[in-house]
Design an enzyme around this catalytic site. Structure first.
Site, PDB file in Angstrom:
ATOM      1  N   GLY A   1       0.790  -1.221   0.000  1.00 44.55           N
ATOM      2  CA  GLY A   1       0.000   0.000   0.000  1.00 44.55           C
ATOM      3  C   GLY A   1       0.827   1.278   0.000  1.00 44.55           C
ATOM      4  O   GLY A   1       1.941   1.324   0.519  1.00 44.55           O
TER       5      GLY A   1
ATOM      6  N   ARG B   1      -2.833   8.982   2.804  1.00 46.21           N
ATOM      7  CA  ARG B   1      -3.047   9.937   3.896  1.00 46.21           C
ATOM      8  C   ARG B   1      -1.790  10.169   4.726  1.00 46.21           C
ATOM      9  O   ARG B   1      -1.732  11.117   5.509  1.00 46.21           O
ATOM     10  CB  ARG B   1      -4.205   9.463   4.777  1.00 46.21           C
ATOM     11  CG  ARG B   1      -5.575   9.703   4.141  1.00 46.21           C
ATOM     12  CD  ARG B   1      -6.689   9.212   5.040  1.00 46.21           C
ATOM     13  NE  ARG B   1      -6.793   7.760   5.010  1.00 46.21           N
ATOM     14  CZ  ARG B   1      -7.569   7.046   5.840  1.00 46.21           C
ATOM     15  NH1 ARG B   1      -8.269   7.675   6.766  1.00 46.21           N
ATOM     16  NH2 ARG B   1      -7.626   5.736   5.740  1.00 46.21           N
TER      17      ARG B   1
ATOM     18  N   GLY C   1     -13.813  -5.608  12.091  1.00 50.35           N
ATOM     19  CA  GLY C   1     -14.664  -6.750  11.786  1.00 50.35           C
ATOM     20  C   GLY C   1     -14.885  -7.601  13.026  1.00 50.35           C
ATOM     21  O   GLY C   1     -13.935  -7.882  13.763  1.00 50.35           O
TER      22      GLY C   1
ATOM     23  N   GLU D   1     -17.984  -7.401   8.877  1.00 52.60           N
ATOM     24  CA  GLU D   1     -17.439  -6.048   8.932  1.00 52.60           C
ATOM     25  C   GLU D   1     -18.424  -5.106   9.632  1.00 52.60           C
ATOM     26  O   GLU D   1     -19.631  -5.336   9.653  1.00 52.60           O
ATOM     27  CB  GLU D   1     -17.129  -5.538   7.524  1.00 52.60           C
ATOM     28  CG  GLU D   1     -16.074  -6.340   6.790  1.00 52.60           C
ATOM     29  CD  GLU D   1     -14.759  -6.387   7.551  1.00 52.60           C
ATOM     30  OE1 GLU D   1     -14.367  -5.358   8.145  1.00 52.60           O
ATOM     31  OE2 GLU D   1     -14.116  -7.462   7.553  1.00 52.60           O
TER      32      GLU D   1
ATOM     33  N   TYR E   1      39.671  15.812  17.949  1.00 60.24           N
ATOM     34  CA  TYR E   1      39.132  14.959  16.890  1.00 60.24           C
ATOM     35  C   TYR E   1      40.114  13.824  16.625  1.00 60.24           C
ATOM     36  O   TYR E   1      41.300  14.049  16.349  1.00 60.24           O
ATOM     37  CB  TYR E   1      38.916  15.738  15.594  1.00 60.24           C
ATOM     38  CG  TYR E   1      38.569  14.826  14.436  1.00 60.24           C
ATOM     39  CD1 TYR E   1      37.317  14.225  14.361  1.00 60.24           C
ATOM     40  CD2 TYR E   1      39.509  14.523  13.451  1.00 60.24           C
ATOM     41  CE1 TYR E   1      37.002  13.367  13.325  1.00 60.24           C
ATOM     42  CE2 TYR E   1      39.198  13.665  12.407  1.00 60.24           C
ATOM     43  CZ  TYR E   1      37.946  13.082  12.356  1.00 60.24           C
ATOM     44  OH  TYR E   1      37.621  12.221  11.337  1.00 60.24           O
TER      45      TYR E   1
ATOM     46  N   ARG F   1      57.275  23.147  15.950  1.00 62.96           N
ATOM     47  CA  ARG F   1      56.658  24.475  15.988  1.00 62.96           C
ATOM     48  C   ARG F   1      57.434  25.422  15.079  1.00 62.96           C
ATOM     49  O   ARG F   1      58.661  25.349  14.994  1.00 62.96           O
ATOM     50  CB  ARG F   1      56.686  25.045  17.410  1.00 62.96           C
ATOM     51  CG  ARG F   1      56.053  24.165  18.466  1.00 62.96           C
ATOM     52  CD  ARG F   1      56.261  24.768  19.836  1.00 62.96           C
ATOM     53  NE  ARG F   1      55.789  23.874  20.895  1.00 62.96           N
ATOM     54  CZ  ARG F   1      56.361  23.775  22.086  1.00 62.96           C
ATOM     55  NH1 ARG F   1      57.435  24.516  22.368  1.00 62.96           N
ATOM     56  NH2 ARG F   1      55.880  22.966  22.987  1.00 62.96           N
TER      57      ARG F   1
END
Length: 485
Positions: free
Chosen positions: A11, A15, A145, A159, A370, A444
């Site tokens: 299906g 909706r 049902g 039903e 990190y 550095r």
């Protein structure tokens, strides 16, 4: 030969206003069909046929992506002409299992459970039924049902719109889930017609035909009334989420899990949690996540497809497809991306991101760091602001850090690079070469001092600072604080 299942999943669900099949809409982060597939697998059904329709490729992709304990086949229903028509598409599949029993159920009814499936099958077999309808008793059966019982079983399903006044008072309703003798189902599938107002083939007509042939038909009442629930729109989907969330939290409370505040807490259907664990507000646990015993999951953790050991403390942590061993403390504001393995006793502080890396036992990653594509040894200390530079714009490379190393603040490790056992890096260093064991690496740039450079700039800054203070003392608004009209 084992029993099989046919799941109706063709299906669109207009909706829902979704670009994907309705069964792929989620309850607690898992598509509704995943709940149904899991229930079938937990009930030891090894062969499953999924009837697809709308956006069939999306459903195929999902089925192929999941790890499964069963053989799952998909079959296309080109036109959606009713539940009976959907099962007709599986006729060739079912012929290979004609001596077995077939479970038919809806892919958008996520609360079917393995216990109901197994108990209904036992009832079906023990009563030598051609069909057994799984039912539930509801306080308000409106819209469902009704099951008409007799001394020998059931005489049919009526039903809502067709019920006589006395039948409306019946509280036993059809869940849309059935066990059939496969041979008998195949016999009547070819006999049902679409001679009705909707022009569709109904699976309930198979039940009627079996009864008309004098075969046994029974109903098994599930102890789980939620088996009847489905969703046709977003409001109903939200209701399913609320029901599932409350049910699962309740299940874990009964198992000895402490939930300090349930606000924002969402625990997936396949999540397992060890006894003594404490869960605070905003915690979301999804996928095949396992949490060990005596853990503390602090506010706003998101843990997905991750294994967490015992006595782990997580606070504002997001972890995906990772492993966290025992006695680890992480957070706040930490992200563990896929492929991360945090070993025993590790401590990770605030604003750290780790990706596709192993962090060795009792290593400390304090903050603002990190680590990506790295293999880190035991008892390593990371200073603030360390980055493993793993990507050169074209390829990614790994960083290896040996046991007992000390990585100074603001070190950049340019992969591929190896830091030896016990080695140190000086704060602010950029490391592009391997460091031998027990060595110190300092990389550095030499500082250049320009005397008097800042004098004129400092004078302007001081003037501005004094003016701000003066304005505040006089109650005037500073220009920078004014709101333009």
């Amino acid at each position: 030969m084992g029993n099989v299942a046919v799941i109706l999943a063709g299906g669109q669900g207009k909706r829902m206003k979704s670009e994907k099949p309705k069964v792929l809409c989620s309850v607690l982060g898992e598509p509704m069909i995943e709940w149904v597939l899991t229930a079938c697998e937990n009930a030891d059904i090894e062969d499953i046929c999924v009837i697809k329709g709308y956006k069939a490729q999306l459903l195929d992709e999902y089925v192929q992506s999941r790890s499964t304990r069963s053989e799952v086949t998909t079959i296309l229903q080109e036109e959606q002409l009713g539940t009976g028509h959907a099962v007709m598409q599986a006729a060739d599949f079912l012929k290979s299992f004609s001596d077995a029993n077939t479970l038919v159920l809806n892919g958008d009814a996520p609360f079917i459970d393995a216990q109901t499936i197994q108990d209904a099958l036992d009832y079906h077999v023990n009563n030598d039924s051609a069909v057994t309808v799984v039912t539930a008793r509801l306080e308000n059966p409106t819209g469902y049902g009704r099951i008409i019982r007799t001394d020998e079983g059931i005489s049919g399903i009526v039903e809502q719109k067709d019920c006589e006044p006395y039948q409306l008072a019946i509280t036993e309703v059809n869940s849309g889930c059935y066990w059939f003798k496969t041979e008998k189902l195949l016999e009547v599938l070819s006999e049902i017609t679409n001679d009705n107002a909707q022009g569709e083939y109904y699976l309930t007509d198979c039940v009627e035909l079996l009864i008309q042939k004098g075969l046994r038909a029974h109903a098994y009442i599930s102890r789980n009334p939620n088996v009847v629930l489905g969703a046709n729109d977003r409001r109903a989907l939200l209701a399913l989420n609320d029901i599932a969330r409350a049910e699962i939290i309740g299940r874990h409370l009964d198992a000895g899990i402490e939930v300090c505040c349930s606000d924002g807490v969402s625990i997936g259907n396949n999540v397992t949690i060890g006894q003594g664990t404490v869960i605070h507000s905003g915690v979301i646990l999804r996928g095949s996540t396992t949490i060990g015993e005596n853990c503390v999951l602090g506010n706003n953790c998101i843990i997905e497809n991750t294994t967490v050991g015992n006595r782990v403390n997580l606070n504002n942590v997001q972890a995906y497809d990772s492993i966290i061993e025992d006695n680890v403390k992480i957070g706040p504001f930490v992200q563990l991306r896929p492929g991360t393995h945090i070993k025993r006793g590790v401590k990770i502080g605030d604003f750290v991101e780790i990706k596709n890396s192993t962090i060795g036992e009792y290593t400390a990653v304090a903050h603002l760091t990190y680590i990506g594509d790295s293999d880190v040894g035991a008892n390593v200390n990371f200073g603030c602001g360390v980055v493993t530079v793993n990507y050169n714009g074209d390829k990614k490379f790994r960083t290896v850090i040996g046991d007992n190393a000390f990585i100074g603040c603001n070190t950049n490790l340019i992969a591929p690079v190896r830091v030896g056992n016990g080695a140190y890096t000086g704060a602010g260093s950029t490391i592009t070469k391997d460091i031998p064991d027990n060595a110190l690496a300092v990389g550095r740039a030499k500082a250049e001092i320009r005397e008097g450079y800042a004098a004129s700039k400092l004078h302007n800054r001081i003037e501005k600072y004094e003016q701000i203070k003066k304005n505040e003392e006089s109650g005037e608004q500073n220009e920078s604080d004014k709101v333009s009209e």
